[in-house]
Design a protein around this motif. Structure first.
Motif, PDB file in Angstrom:
ATOM      1  N   HIS A 100      66.474  29.364  86.360  1.00 28.22           N
ATOM      2  CA  HIS A 100      66.308  28.224  87.260  1.00 28.22           C
ATOM      3  C   HIS A 100      67.176  28.304  88.517  1.00 28.22           C
ATOM      4  N   THR A 134      65.283  27.195  91.855  1.00 29.40           N
ATOM      5  CA  THR A 134      65.801  26.062  92.634  1.00 29.40           C
ATOM      6  C   THR A 134      66.049  26.462  94.076  1.00 29.40           C
ATOM      7  N   ASP A 139      62.186  25.154  94.925  1.00 33.45           N
ATOM      8  CA  ASP A 139      62.350  23.704  94.864  1.00 33.45           C
ATOM      9  C   ASP A 139      62.996  23.095  96.100  1.00 33.45           C
ATOM     10  N   LEU A 175      64.689  16.183  94.536  1.00 31.55           N
ATOM     11  CA  LEU A 175      64.996  17.575  94.891  1.00 31.55           C
ATOM     12  C   LEU A 175      66.416  17.703  95.419  1.00 31.55           C
ATOM     13  N   CYS A 218      68.925  15.815  94.554  1.00 34.23           N
ATOM     14  CA  CYS A 218      69.787  15.740  93.360  1.00 34.23           C
ATOM     15  C   CYS A 218      69.781  17.066  92.607  1.00 34.23           C
ATOM     16  N   GLU A 219      68.619  17.699  92.548  1.00 38.58           N
ATOM     17  CA  GLU A 219      68.551  19.004  91.883  1.00 38.58           C
ATOM     18  C   GLU A 219      69.446  20.009  92.592  1.00 38.58           C
ATOM     19  N   GLN A 261      72.183  19.647  89.848  1.00 40.58           N
ATOM     20  CA  GLN A 261      71.693  20.568  88.828  1.00 40.58           C
ATOM     21  C   GLN A 261      72.022  22.018  89.136  1.00 40.58           C
ATOM     22  N   TYR A 279      72.886  16.946  80.531  1.00 42.11           N
ATOM     23  CA  TYR A 279      71.854  17.534  81.392  1.00 42.11           C
ATOM     24  C   TYR A 279      70.464  17.248  80.818  1.00 42.11           C
ATOM     25  N   VAL A 297      67.489  15.197  82.761  1.00 43.72           N
ATOM     26  CA  VAL A 297      66.166  15.762  83.052  1.00 43.72           C
ATOM     27  C   VAL A 297      65.065  14.926  82.384  1.00 43.72           C
TER      28      VAL A 297
END
Length: 121
Positions: free
Chosen positions: A26, A30, A34, A81, A83-84, A88, A113, A117
């Motif tokens: 990821h 990301t 993303d 996005l 916040c990701e 994340q 986490y 999610v």
């Protein structure tokens, strides 16, 4: 024997290996996919723009549309996005490290986490 095999040989559960692969995979997802709706189109490489077009046109994904075709009512999605990217992405590095080193304090952050999610996606 590879470094991956040596690190995960007998010290980790099979689920830890799955989680490790999830978090490591990821990181580029990301960064390369993303975050595209958050950036000006001029900053996105052509290859990634082509990938975005494939995803949005081929799969009919209205959320990831960028540029002049982007819908203005997707602010809520762009905030997810952001916040990701801010929360994340750093956690992906921590989680991968914690799983790789078999950190005994990894369980609570992984649970938090998972709850995050589950409640945002």
């Amino acid at each position: 024997m590879s470094a991956f095999s040596r690190a995960f040989n007998g010290r980790h559960s099979k689920l830890d290996v799955v989680y490790f692969i999830y978090f490591v995979s990821h990181i580029p997802i990301t960064l390369l996919i993303d975050t595209q709706p958050l950036l000006p189109v001029d900053l996105i490489p052509k290859a990634l723009l082509s990938l975005n077009t494939l995803l949005t046109d081929g799969l009919g994904d209205p959320f990831m549309v960028i540029g002049p075709r982007a819908r203005s009512d997707m602010t809520w999605f762009r905030s997810l996005l952001a916040c990701e990217l801010a929360l994340q992405l750093p956690f992906f590095f921590y989680a991968a490290w914690a799983l790789w080193t078999n950190c005994p304090r990894r369980h609570a952050p992984l649970l938090i986490y998972g709850v995050h999610v589950a409640t945002t996606m």
